[in-house]
Design an enzyme around this catalytic site. Sequence first.
Site, short mmCIF file in Angstrom:
data_model
loop_
_atom_site.label_atom_id
_atom_site.label_comp_id
_atom_site.label_asym_id
_atom_site.label_seq_id
_atom_site.Cartn_x
_atom_site.Cartn_y
_atom_site.Cartn_z
N GLU A 257 0.89 -1.18 0.00
CA GLU A 257 0.00 0.00 0.00
C GLU A 257 0.91 1.22 0.00
OE1 GLU A 257 -3.24 -0.16 -0.20
OE2 GLU A 257 -3.65 -2.25 0.32
N CYS A 291 -2.56 9.31 1.97
CA CYS A 291 -2.15 8.66 0.71
C CYS A 291 -3.14 9.00 -0.38
CB CYS A 291 -2.03 7.16 0.91
SG CYS A 291 -3.50 6.44 1.63
#
Length: 503
Positions: A257, A291
């Site tokens: 991720e 993110c």
Amino acid sequence: MDIRTETQELLERLGVSKSQISGGDLSVRTPVTGQEIAAIPSMSAAETSSAIEEAHEAFRSWRSVPAPKRGELVRLLGEELRAAKADLGRLVSIEVGKIPSEGLGEVQEMIDICDFAVGLSRQLYGLTIATERPGHRMMETWHPLGVVGVISAFNFPVAVWSWNAALALVCGNAVVWKPSEKTPLTALACAAIFARAAERAGGVPAGLLKVLMGDRALGEVLVDHPKVPLVSATGSTRMGREVAPRLAKRFARAILELGGNNGGIVCPSADLDMALRAIAFGAMGTAGQRCTTLRRLFVHESVYDALLPRLRRAYETVTVGSPLETNALVGPLIDRAAFDGMRKALDRAASEGGKVTGGERVETKHADAYYVRPALVEMPRQAGPVLEETFAPILYVMKYSDFDEVIAEHNAVGAGLSSSIFTRDLSESERFLSAEGSDCGIANVNIGTSGAEIGGAFGGEKETGGGRESGSDAWKAYMRRATNTINYSKALPLAQGVSFDID
Ligand code: NAD
């Protein structure tokens, strides 16, 4: 109250003892004031290896506990998190600088994933598949995998762990967690909360959750350890480039991720009021340190002049300040390196012809805290720093005229995490969501790029790493699949009509 004292009191209430947070070599600073709030003893590589061995032993008994009973532990973890929500949310604000609603929101996300995982603990199902052989049955079974290594980033210090841990635990695994060295306090608090849930559940093997305190070297031990079949690593693409080949070398699994460079498109038919609010939260919320933060915005030439002045005004007026002492919407950057990175990107953008609004440091009485005004940069084209993720509140805005071209531009970056389109035109939104549209793991219509719910699988493509965690069927990555064929006939027919008669 002094922030250091408040932190100690919060930690004590959460179940972390003074000896765990003082006298050590790992200095913990709050970005809110820049001051040291704890000094944690870090672990050695040898201690890390024994923690992994201990977790492996715990796994050997946990894997045989029926999944719904494993779910009971996660249900109790959710209950303990509900009880600790106010304190843990506040600790997130202190350790990361999130505004109160975002600190609490992060804990709510942990509670939500616990609820999800409890339901999942009764739904770990495999398929029954038609076989070509008479008197046979074919099916899939899903088994626990082993020790799941979790490496997490500073910006979601507790939620990312819980996404992984809640699923991994109901799937029958043990968890070894390497939190960011910038956020060890919230990790210690989670370990204490988990211990309370485990005690209430009863029968939970010691070592089912181990937390590693220290820098990335401990993460490397985790990545290389033969008794860790899966590592879920959240962080920068740089980190992923180091971790992925090491895992591949020993054929371990990875859920990566990594960084995002998320884009949004504002089409001619967009509801500009809605788009403005979504852009403001997506780009400035969490001080640009998500993110999924919106970093690139493509605005159609027909609405550019209507939207830009309003967006500029939002940037000029958004409140920046301490999340503990003010109602500001934008808190601090995590540290000086983040501020330097932001300034460097803005200088590069200016040299590429970018027109910058904001980006200045906001002076406070805390010389070591880094507050900035979010920056809006009007770019003549997508170039230079626009192509990369700078983990700070910078939004690059570009004008477009042709829909096909803007989709191509949108996809022309390394990362592939989140994306959104603002339109009332069905053909545009459907094309954006189609195989020829956004190449990201998350593609939204008329909402921003950030703020995902736990029910969906979360993750992104290309340099974002390809991993999926959280909802949907992401649990499958935390288990191993066996295909079973059972012969209940008296014959032994071979598949594909092969004959092999030995007499
Ligand atoms: P980082 O890469 O500096 O660190 C992340 C974690 O990786 C830390 O725990 C660190 O100790 C560890 N680490 C670093 N190098 C390692 C190595 N070689 N081996 C093992 N472990 C190593 O990231 P950060 O600054 O903490 O977080 C910000 C970054 O994380 C941004 O790029 C952001 O986009 C990304 N992020 C991605 C997601 C996602 O779900 N895609 C979520 C949150 C953050």
